[in-house]
Scaffold this motif. Structure first.
Motif, mmCIF file in Angstrom:
data_model
loop_
_atom_site.group_PDB
_atom_site.id
_atom_site.type_symbol
_atom_site.label_atom_id
_atom_site.label_comp_id
_atom_site.label_asym_id
_atom_site.label_seq_id
_atom_site.Cartn_x
_atom_site.Cartn_y
_atom_site.Cartn_z
ATOM 1 N N UNK A 34 41.600 33.665 44.580
ATOM 2 C CA UNK A 34 41.743 34.632 43.229
ATOM 3 C C UNK A 34 41.500 35.987 44.186
ATOM 4 N N UNK A 35 42.334 36.627 43.662
ATOM 5 C CA UNK A 35 42.351 38.325 43.781
ATOM 6 C C UNK A 35 41.905 38.721 42.372
ATOM 7 N N UNK A 36 40.677 39.583 43.685
ATOM 8 C CA UNK A 36 39.550 40.421 42.372
ATOM 9 C C UNK A 36 40.501 41.579 42.586
ATOM 10 N N UNK A 37 40.391 42.488 41.115
ATOM 11 C CA UNK A 37 40.941 43.520 40.854
ATOM 12 C C UNK A 37 39.710 45.004 40.570
ATOM 13 N N UNK A 38 39.153 45.580 40.724
ATOM 14 C CA UNK A 38 37.713 46.068 40.453
ATOM 15 C C UNK A 38 38.466 47.859 40.421
ATOM 16 N N UNK A 39 37.801 48.109 38.891
ATOM 17 C CA UNK A 39 38.870 49.241 38.299
ATOM 18 C C UNK A 39 37.727 49.923 37.834
ATOM 19 N N UNK A 40 37.495 51.229 37.863
ATOM 20 C CA UNK A 40 36.432 52.665 37.378
ATOM 21 C C UNK A 40 35.216 52.526 37.789
ATOM 22 N N UNK A 41 34.975 51.569 39.201
ATOM 23 C CA UNK A 41 33.106 51.641 39.924
ATOM 24 C C UNK A 41 33.950 51.673 41.414
ATOM 25 N N UNK A 42 32.383 52.380 42.186
ATOM 26 C CA UNK A 42 32.879 52.843 43.425
ATOM 27 C C UNK A 42 31.647 51.907 43.605
ATOM 28 N N UNK A 43 30.373 51.584 43.375
ATOM 29 C CA UNK A 43 29.666 51.240 44.250
ATOM 30 C C UNK A 43 29.455 49.863 43.539
ATOM 31 N N UNK A 44 29.374 48.514 44.773
ATOM 32 C CA UNK A 44 29.904 47.105 44.281
ATOM 33 C C UNK A 44 28.170 46.768 43.384
ATOM 34 N N UNK A 45 26.745 47.167 43.455
ATOM 35 C CA UNK A 45 25.694 47.369 42.516
ATOM 36 C C UNK A 45 25.967 47.605 41.135
ATOM 37 N N UNK A 46 26.776 48.315 40.718
ATOM 38 C CA UNK A 46 27.219 48.403 39.597
ATOM 39 C C UNK A 46 28.592 47.589 38.937
ATOM 40 N N UNK A 47 29.539 47.089 39.687
ATOM 41 C CA UNK A 47 30.330 45.564 39.279
ATOM 42 C C UNK A 47 30.093 45.115 38.305
ATOM 43 N N UNK A 48 30.044 44.229 36.545
ATOM 44 C CA UNK A 48 29.521 44.378 35.998
ATOM 45 C C UNK A 48 29.261 42.536 35.973
ATOM 46 N N UNK A 49 30.169 41.947 36.946
ATOM 47 C CA UNK A 49 30.001 40.779 37.653
ATOM 48 C C UNK A 49 30.222 40.596 38.792
ATOM 49 N N UNK A 50 28.767 39.629 39.783
ATOM 50 C CA UNK A 50 28.573 39.596 40.798
ATOM 51 C C UNK A 50 29.574 38.894 41.682
ATOM 52 N N UNK A 51 30.246 38.174 41.065
ATOM 53 C CA UNK A 51 30.991 36.900 41.341
ATOM 54 C C UNK A 51 32.559 37.766 42.010
ATOM 55 N N UNK A 52 32.488 38.655 42.579
ATOM 56 C CA UNK A 52 33.694 39.434 42.834
ATOM 57 C C UNK A 52 33.955 38.600 44.709
#
Ligand code: AMP
Length: 333
Positions: A96-114
């Motif tokens: 799958x393709x992950x598109x991560x928007x509006x966040x600059x640090x991995x620890x603040x991404x709302x779902x770690x499965x990215x």
């Protein structure tokens, strides 16, 4: 979308990302499964950019399997945004393709499965502090991640639609993160992008009603804050909402920052903050805003970060509050 009417400002802003935009569009076309992520404790722009992009992809590529993940908002869901998709772990075992928007640090991404994605795209307007992506478009001059994403969509080579639904989400993101075009991050480009969004037929009166409607009992929270705020010697205003007070006022921790901008137009106040006890995480969450001075340096000193005029931080105990306020106060000496 009429490419012929693209403004020079929009084209010029997009030029810096020509190769990134080409690659992002290629990846969107390439993957069947696309999951869109954003930061924890989402705000208008996190959800607006996430759902706006998801809607745009579904509108233009109906055969794609597009999911949106992360925590729902305590107030805006479902009033303004639909409930997030609940996606089982095995879904992430296929490419799958992950598109991560509006966040600059991995620890603040709302779902770690990215982290399981075959390819990761980051699109953001926060200072770029950590690399976890394969390709990125990051521009800190944008008022909102939504503003940057619309720039990208308008600059994509090809003919695509920008629907009313997608435009509504993006408008919410831009209005939210620019404080309804009040903050200094608002630029000619912001208004240019909004012109395209308004041309898609969105109703901004309806949008503002849904964004900002309050209950009568919410005034009690405002009254409490107006009766109990403090101001440091050099003009940092702040209020503290302990767990007990939140219970008394009938609000959740996430809502503690809702009144922070009460102090935005007060003479002599250069920065202002909400300090809200988080009983679950055993800490005090801080939202910091400022008129002119960059406050994200101080936020970084207290386990946080963000923009020059809007940042988040935390302290583990109220014993640290004088030190935190002291650091902010120093900015105005
Ligand atoms: P908030 O006060 O929670 O509304 O956050 C203000 C801005 O700072 C938002 O753009 C957040 O994404 C950002 N922010 C908040 N906390 C952090 C953090 N710990 N690290 C980086 N950015 C943050």
């Amino acid at each position: 979308m009429k490419k012929a009417t693209l403004s020079e400002i929009v084209i010029k802003k997009g030029e810096q990302f020509t190769s990134e935009y080409d690659l992002i569009l290629k990846k969107i076309k390439e993957f069947k499964r696309i999951v869109i992520f954003r930061h924890i404790m989402p705000d208008f722009d996190a959800l607006g950019s996430q759902l706006g992009l998801a809607t745009w992809i579904k509108d233009n590529f109906p055969d794609k399997d597009v999911r949106v993940v992360g925590d729902n908002h305590v107030v805006f869901t479902p009033r303004l945004f639909p409930v997030m998709d609940s996606v089982k772990d095995d879904y992430f075992n296929d490419d799958f393709l992950a598109i991560i928007v509006d966040v600059s640090n991995a620890s603040r991404v709302a779902d770690p499965r990215f982290k399981k994605a075959k390819y990761i795209i980051k699109i953001d307007h926060h200072p770029d502090i950590e690399r976890f992506e394969d390709v990125k478009a990051v521009d800190t001059t944008m008022a909102a991640a939504s503003e940057l994403i619309v720039n990208m969509l308008l600059n994509f080579k090809g003919k695509y639609i920008l629907s009313k639904d997608a435009s509504s989400y993006f408008y919410i993101g831009i209005a939210g993160d620019s404080g309804r075009f009040l903050y200094s991050n608002t630029s000619p480009h912001t208004f240019n992008i909004c012109e395209y969004l308004l041309n898609s037929g969105i109703n901004i009166n309806e949008i503002y009603q849904k964004m900002y409607v309050k209950k009568l009992e919410d005034l009690k929270v405002t009254a409490y804050i107006l009766n109990n705020f403090n101001v440091s010697p050099h003009g940092v205003a702040y209020y503290v909402l302990s767990g007990d007070i939140q219970k008394e006022l009938n609000i959740t921790t996430e809502r503690g920052k809702e009144n922070v901008n009460l102090f935005s137009n007060i003479e002599g106040i250069g920065a202002w903050c909400s300090i809200t006890e988080d009983l679950k995480d055993h800490c005090w969450r801080i939202s910091i805003r400022s008129k002119e001075k960059a406050i994200n340096g101080v936020a970084t000193m207290f386990e946080g970060g963000g923009h020059a005029q809007a940042s988040g931080a935390k302290i583990n105990s109220l014993d640290d509050l004088p030190r935190f306020i002291g650091e902010l106060d120093k900015l105005f000496m």
